[in-house]
Design an enzyme around this catalytic site. Sequence first.
Site, PDB file in Angstrom:
ATOM      1  N   THR A 128       0.737  -1.356   0.039  1.00 61.94           N
ATOM      2  CA  THR A 128       0.057  -0.077   0.076  1.00 61.94           C
ATOM      3  C   THR A 128       0.880   1.187   0.013  1.00 61.94           C
ATOM      4  OG1 THR A 128      -1.635  -1.343   0.977  1.00 61.94           O
ATOM      5  CG2 THR A 128      -1.898   1.240   1.133  1.00 61.94           C
ATOM      6  N   GLU A 161      -6.819 -10.271   6.586  1.00 62.79           N
ATOM      7  CA  GLU A 161      -6.068 -11.389   7.307  1.00 62.79           C
ATOM      8  C   GLU A 161      -7.397 -12.329   7.608  1.00 62.79           C
ATOM      9  OE1 GLU A 161      -2.848  -9.941   9.762  1.00 62.79           O
ATOM     10  OE2 GLU A 161      -2.113  -8.819   8.230  1.00 62.79           O
ATOM     11  N   CYS A 270      -3.025  -2.581   9.046  1.00 59.94           N
ATOM     12  CA  CYS A 270      -3.430  -1.884   7.758  1.00 59.94           C
ATOM     13  C   CYS A 270      -4.443  -0.490   8.080  1.00 59.94           C
ATOM     14  CB  CYS A 270      -4.299  -2.698   6.556  1.00 59.94           C
ATOM     15  SG  CYS A 270      -3.061  -3.656   5.758  1.00 59.94           S
ATOM     16  N   LYS A 331      -7.685  -9.488  15.106  1.00 55.27           N
ATOM     17  CA  LYS A 331      -8.999  -9.995  14.676  1.00 55.27           C
ATOM     18  C   LYS A 331      -8.873 -11.694  14.565  1.00 55.27           C
ATOM     19  CE  LYS A 331      -9.893  -9.884  10.232  1.00 55.27           C
ATOM     20  NZ  LYS A 331     -10.015  -9.457   8.787  1.00 55.27           N
ATOM     21  N   ARG A 338      -0.453  -6.644  15.294  1.00 54.41           N
ATOM     22  CA  ARG A 338      -0.055  -5.460  15.042  1.00 54.41           C
ATOM     23  C   ARG A 338      -1.488  -4.438  15.199  1.00 54.41           C
ATOM     24  NH1 ARG A 338       2.867  -6.350   9.412  1.00 54.41           N
ATOM     25  NH2 ARG A 338       1.128  -7.648   9.096  1.00 54.41           N
TER      26      ARG A 338
HETATM   27  N1  LIG Z   1      -1.212  -7.293   6.013  1.00 53.28           N
HETATM   28  C1  LIG Z   1      -2.386  -7.069   5.368  1.00 53.28           C
HETATM   29  O1  LIG Z   1      -3.485  -7.712   5.556  1.00 53.28           O
HETATM   30  C2  LIG Z   1      -2.465  -6.289   4.219  1.00 53.28           C
HETATM   31  C3  LIG Z   1      -3.376  -6.323   3.272  1.00 53.28           C
HETATM   32  C4  LIG Z   1      -3.193  -5.438   2.226  1.00 53.28           C
HETATM   33  C5  LIG Z   1      -1.974  -4.635   1.799  1.00 53.28           C
HETATM   34  N2  LIG Z   1      -1.026  -4.704   2.807  1.00 53.28           N
HETATM   35  C6  LIG Z   1       0.167  -3.943   2.521  1.00 53.28           C
HETATM   36  O2  LIG Z   1       1.254  -4.729   1.850  1.00 53.28           O
HETATM   37  C7  LIG Z   1       2.397  -4.464   2.313  1.00 53.28           C
HETATM   38  C8  LIG Z   1       3.156  -5.613   3.324  1.00 53.28           C
HETATM   39  O3  LIG Z   1       2.423  -5.705   4.217  1.00 53.28           O
HETATM   40  P1  LIG Z   1       2.604  -7.198   5.180  1.00 53.28           P
HETATM   41  O4  LIG Z   1       1.669  -7.238   6.209  1.00 53.28           O
HETATM   42  O5  LIG Z   1       2.730  -8.330   4.278  1.00 53.28           O
HETATM   43  O6  LIG Z   1       3.784  -6.712   5.928  1.00 53.28           O
HETATM   44  P2  LIG Z   1       4.958  -7.884   6.704  1.00 53.28           P
HETATM   45  O7  LIG Z   1       5.628  -7.030   7.668  1.00 53.28           O
HETATM   46  O8  LIG Z   1       4.091  -8.995   7.329  1.00 53.28           O
HETATM   47  O9  LIG Z   1       5.714  -8.317   5.659  1.00 53.28           O
HETATM   48  C9  LIG Z   1       6.839  -7.650   4.915  1.00 53.28           C
HETATM   49  C10 LIG Z   1       8.049  -8.450   4.595  1.00 53.28           C
HETATM   50  O10 LIG Z   1       9.008  -7.749   4.171  1.00 53.28           O
HETATM   51  C11 LIG Z   1      10.291  -7.898   4.395  1.00 53.28           C
HETATM   52  N3  LIG Z   1      11.106  -7.001   4.063  1.00 53.28           N
HETATM   53  C12 LIG Z   1      11.471  -6.031   4.714  1.00 53.28           C
HETATM   54  N4  LIG Z   1      12.589  -5.188   3.977  1.00 53.28           N
HETATM   55  C13 LIG Z   1      12.801  -6.016   2.891  1.00 53.28           C
HETATM   56  C14 LIG Z   1      13.658  -6.052   1.843  1.00 53.28           C
HETATM   57  N5  LIG Z   1      14.482  -4.789   1.942  1.00 53.28           N
HETATM   58  N6  LIG Z   1      13.788  -6.800   0.934  1.00 53.28           N
HETATM   59  C15 LIG Z   1      12.910  -7.956   1.300  1.00 53.28           C
HETATM   60  N7  LIG Z   1      12.250  -8.336   2.223  1.00 53.28           N
HETATM   61  C16 LIG Z   1      12.164  -7.465   2.976  1.00 53.28           C
HETATM   62  C17 LIG Z   1      10.064  -8.280   5.759  1.00 53.28           C
HETATM   63  O11 LIG Z   1      10.887  -9.451   6.565  1.00 53.28           O
HETATM   64  C18 LIG Z   1       8.699  -9.119   6.081  1.00 53.28           C
HETATM   65  O12 LIG Z   1       8.796 -10.477   5.947  1.00 53.28           O
HETATM   66  C19 LIG Z   1       2.278  -3.135   3.381  1.00 53.28           C
HETATM   67  O13 LIG Z   1       2.464  -2.018   2.464  1.00 53.28           O
HETATM   68  C20 LIG Z   1       0.797  -3.231   3.789  1.00 53.28           C
HETATM   69  O14 LIG Z   1       0.305  -1.928   4.060  1.00 53.28           O
HETATM   70  C21 LIG Z   1      -1.181  -5.528   3.960  1.00 53.28           C
END
Ligand SMILES: NC(=O)c1ccc[n+]([C@@H]2O[C@H](COP(=O)([O-])OP(=O)(O)OC[C@H]3O[C@@H](n4cnc5c(N)ncnc54)[C@H](O)[C@@H]3O)[C@@H](O)[C@H]2O)c1
Length: 446
Positions: A128, A161, A270, A331, A338
């Site tokens: 995002t 999630e 999020c 949830k 988080r």
């Molecule tokens: N979690 C959700 O439900 C959800 C839903 C829609 C969108 N998003 C968006 O998606 C994005 C990711 O969210 P998430 O919940 O998966 O985050 P997360 O923290 O679970 O996962 C991110 C991953 O990226 C890795 N990482 C960090 N820096 C890195 C790098 N330089 N190279 C490679 N890997 C690296 C971390 O180790 C981690 O495993 C965010 O922008 C979030 O807002 C999340």
Amino acid sequence: MSLSIGVIGTGYVGLVSGVCFAEQGNTVWCMDVDTEKVTHLRQGKSTIYEPGLEPMLQRNVHEGRLHFTDDLRMAVRNATVIFLCLPTPPDEDGSADVRYVLQTAEDIAAIVREENLGGRRIIVTRSTVPVGTSDKVREIFRRVAPDADLRVASNPEFMSEGNAVQETLAPDRVVIGSSDPEVVAVLRELYRPFVNDYDRPLIVMDEKSAEVTKYASNAFLALRISFMNELSRYCEAVGADVEFVRLGMSFDPRIGRRYLHPGIGFGGSCLPKDIRALSRSAQEAGAPLRLVEWTDRINREQLERFVNRIRERFGGSIAGRRFAVWGLAFKPNSDDVREAPSLKVIAALLGDGATICAYDPEAIETARRVVGERIEYARDMYHALVGADALIIATEWGEFRSPDWQRMKTALRGHVIFDGRNLWNPDELAARGFEYYAIGRRSYAP
Ligand SMILES: NC(=O)c1ccc[n+]([C@@H]2O[C@H](COP(=O)([O-])OP(=O)(O)OC[C@H]3O[C@@H](n4cnc5c(N)ncnc54)[C@H](O)[C@@H]3O)[C@@H](O)[C@H]2O)c1
């Protein structure tokens, strides 16, 4: 057509996306900087709890379609479509920090240039990200690897999630932000098994509109919850029951049923951060989104009101009191804590000198990483109640809905329940001899 996919960042979004792309026959290279995570995943062990994820992960690893690596080069060399699923945490002023996304774009371009990799590569932002990020990524590619064929697209993730696998395999919609017909054609092909023309469309738009669509969707969901939370206060003030009101509203198809549940507010990785980032972006653009600003404010107040109600019940001081907390995940069906309301309630109560014993079906280990040993963790929901002055419901897990009331009464010293998720009927709870405080409904106090 089977594609070779890279997924950079193998967290909640990246892992689920990678597994689901592999499940549809693509070859997927998931990369993460967390080597411990990569080791676990290579062994077929899921690093997050999501229903249905682990068996699918194992099957695809076993069948050789799903690879995990901590080496970005590996993913860049092998993949022609690379999804950036990196964190975009809040900056100090609330705006989204896109440092990881931009740095990775820079690293990818440098690898392509240094290794002189030929062929077209499409870099898709799935994180995002604030409006204009795709332009910034494109600018990086022009600067770092001007001769390479690196294309850009936005493809925001909408899954929630707890239902992530199901919602990724059969999404309500897929949004593609790109004005490049070749890019759109490739992504259409990739998503063909996931979408259909009737009720699960693939919607193509320009990049900026795709970026805004993600924030607008989350802000609207959050707004619905804050609307109901504010309404719950009104219902309490006038003696109405917000749960009846919700039911009466929700069967109107123009309104719908989801994201209308009053409670102690929304959390998770999020909604809170995204509405603050959207508010910030709107202020900077000179077009403030006041409803979104209030959505955040009402959400914070809702939790404070809940904690204040607990304090008031104990005469303003809870020092030395013991509380049982059911639910730690933000949830149900998730182990993600988080921005979980539960942890905010716990922090407030600990700050006032209370002690806490908590139970969650899946999130004890993730909570322990944040809260440590400042609270006790129970082996089951009844064990958490032993000797407690009151029970606090923080997450609406299914298994809490029909408890063994007799066991509860025996273990819970105070027979007092603060239900932050409106799990039960207040009249029934009163008839069972509990002092019961719900949200926006009648409370049964002594
Ligand atoms: N979690 C959700 O439900 C959800 C839903 C829609 C969108 N998003 C968006 O998606 C994005 C990711 O969210 P998430 O919940 O998966 O985050 P997360 O923290 O679970 O996962 C991110 C991953 O990226 C890795 N990482 C960090 N820096 C890195 C790098 N330089 N190279 C490679 N890997 C690296 C971390 O180790 C981690 O495993 C965010 O922008 C979030 O807002 C999340």
